[in-house]
Design a protein around this motif. Sequence first.
Motif, PDB file in Angstrom:
ATOM      1  N   PRO A   2     -56.072  27.421 -14.537  1.00  8.32           N
ATOM      2  CA  PRO A   2     -56.773  26.177 -14.200  1.00  8.32           C
ATOM      3  C   PRO A   2     -58.290  26.331 -14.266  1.00  8.32           C
ATOM      4  O   PRO A   2     -58.851  27.268 -13.715  1.00  8.32           O
ATOM      5  CB  PRO A   2     -56.322  25.896 -12.774  1.00  8.32           C
ATOM      6  N   VAL A   4     -61.756  25.315 -12.994  1.00 11.33           N
ATOM      7  CA  VAL A   4     -62.236  24.749 -11.733  1.00 11.33           C
ATOM      8  C   VAL A   4     -63.642  24.181 -11.849  1.00 11.33           C
ATOM      9  O   VAL A   4     -64.059  23.396 -10.996  1.00 11.33           O
ATOM     10  CB  VAL A   4     -62.144  25.760 -10.569  1.00 11.33           C
ATOM     11  N   LEU A   5     -64.380  24.579 -12.894  1.00 10.36           N
ATOM     12  CA  LEU A   5     -65.738  24.069 -13.058  1.00 10.36           C
ATOM     13  C   LEU A   5     -66.190  24.315 -14.495  1.00 10.36           C
ATOM     14  O   LEU A   5     -65.866  25.351 -15.075  1.00 10.36           O
ATOM     15  CB  LEU A   5     -66.686  24.779 -12.081  1.00 10.36           C
ATOM     16  N   TYR A  13     -62.749  29.587 -14.249  1.00  6.57           N
ATOM     17  CA  TYR A  13     -61.313  29.371 -14.080  1.00  6.57           C
ATOM     18  C   TYR A  13     -60.674  30.526 -13.326  1.00  6.57           C
ATOM     19  O   TYR A  13     -61.282  31.583 -13.124  1.00  6.57           O
ATOM     20  CB  TYR A  13     -60.634  29.188 -15.448  1.00  6.57           C
ATOM     21  N   ASN A  64     -71.924  26.939  -5.934  1.00  9.41           N
ATOM     22  CA  ASN A  64     -70.628  26.259  -5.852  1.00  9.41           C
ATOM     23  C   ASN A  64     -69.604  27.064  -5.053  1.00  9.41           C
ATOM     24  O   ASN A  64     -68.403  26.815  -5.157  1.00  9.41           O
ATOM     25  CB  ASN A  64     -70.101  26.002  -7.264  1.00  9.41           C
ATOM     26  N   GLU A  67     -66.903  25.155  -2.868  1.00 11.66           N
ATOM     27  CA  GLU A  67     -65.943  24.442  -3.703  1.00 11.66           C
ATOM     28  C   GLU A  67     -64.999  25.405  -4.414  1.00 11.66           C
ATOM     29  O   GLU A  67     -63.798  25.140  -4.538  1.00 11.66           O
ATOM     30  CB  GLU A  67     -66.657  23.566  -4.732  1.00 11.66           C
ATOM     31  N   LEU A  68     -65.527  26.541  -4.878  1.00 10.20           N
ATOM     32  CA  LEU A  68     -64.693  27.532  -5.550  1.00 10.20           C
ATOM     33  C   LEU A  68     -63.688  28.145  -4.575  1.00 10.20           C
ATOM     34  O   LEU A  68     -62.514  28.339  -4.922  1.00 10.20           O
ATOM     35  CB  LEU A  68     -65.556  28.614  -6.199  1.00 10.20           C
ATOM     36  N   GLU A  70     -62.509  26.739  -1.835  1.00 10.86           N
ATOM     37  CA  GLU A  70     -61.518  25.708  -1.525  1.00 10.86           C
ATOM     38  C   GLU A  70     -60.502  25.579  -2.654  1.00 10.86           C
ATOM     39  O   GLU A  70     -59.296  25.476  -2.406  1.00 10.86           O
ATOM     40  CB  GLU A  70     -62.209  24.372  -1.262  1.00 10.86           C
ATOM     41  N   ALA A  71     -60.970  25.590  -3.892  1.00 10.87           N
ATOM     42  CA  ALA A  71     -60.069  25.485  -5.030  1.00 10.87           C
ATOM     43  C   ALA A  71     -59.133  26.690  -5.100  1.00 10.87           C
ATOM     44  O   ALA A  71     -57.938  26.551  -5.379  1.00 10.87           O
ATOM     45  CB  ALA A  71     -60.867  25.356  -6.329  1.00 10.87           C
ATOM     46  N   TRP A  72     -59.661  27.889  -4.808  1.00  9.63           N
ATOM     47  CA  TRP A  72     -58.843  29.104  -4.818  1.00  9.63           C
ATOM     48  C   TRP A  72     -57.722  28.986  -3.786  1.00  9.63           C
ATOM     49  O   TRP A  72     -56.551  29.199  -4.092  1.00  9.63           O
ATOM     50  CB  TRP A  72     -59.714  30.332  -4.525  1.00  9.63           C
ATOM     51  N   GLU A  74     -56.530  26.379  -2.258  1.00  2.00           N
ATOM     52  CA  GLU A  74     -55.611  25.279  -2.559  1.00  2.00           C
ATOM     53  C   GLU A  74     -54.630  25.704  -3.654  1.00  2.00           C
ATOM     54  O   GLU A  74     -53.426  25.473  -3.547  1.00  2.00           O
ATOM     55  CB  GLU A  74     -56.378  24.044  -3.002  1.00  2.00           C
ATOM     56  N   TYR A  75     -55.135  26.356  -4.688  1.00  2.00           N
ATOM     57  CA  TYR A  75     -54.277  26.746  -5.815  1.00  2.00           C
ATOM     58  C   TYR A  75     -53.274  27.823  -5.416  1.00  2.00           C
ATOM     59  O   TYR A  75     -52.122  27.779  -5.826  1.00  2.00           O
ATOM     60  CB  TYR A  75     -55.132  27.222  -6.985  1.00  2.00           C
TER      61      TYR A  75
END
Length: 78
Positions: A2, A4-5, A13, A64, A67-68, A70-72, A74-75
Amino acid sequence: MPTVLRSGPYRLYFYSHEPNEPPHVHIDRDDATCKFWIDPVALVRNLGFSAKELREMERLVIDNQQELLEAWHEYFSD
């Protein structure tokens, strides 16, 4: 993998098969690639980026970081 940015020529990613490592992000541009830990931000590996670009990407990860992370989480959450 994925994404992410995206920022300029850079794609940040995760690989989907690396959940047992600390939070990190891979960054690609053309044929160059590198890997940064997210917290604390640190370069892990570099293949092809100049020192100047690495400083730019380190700043990108720092700017970032939340946000990174949080994305980690969450994924890779169970």
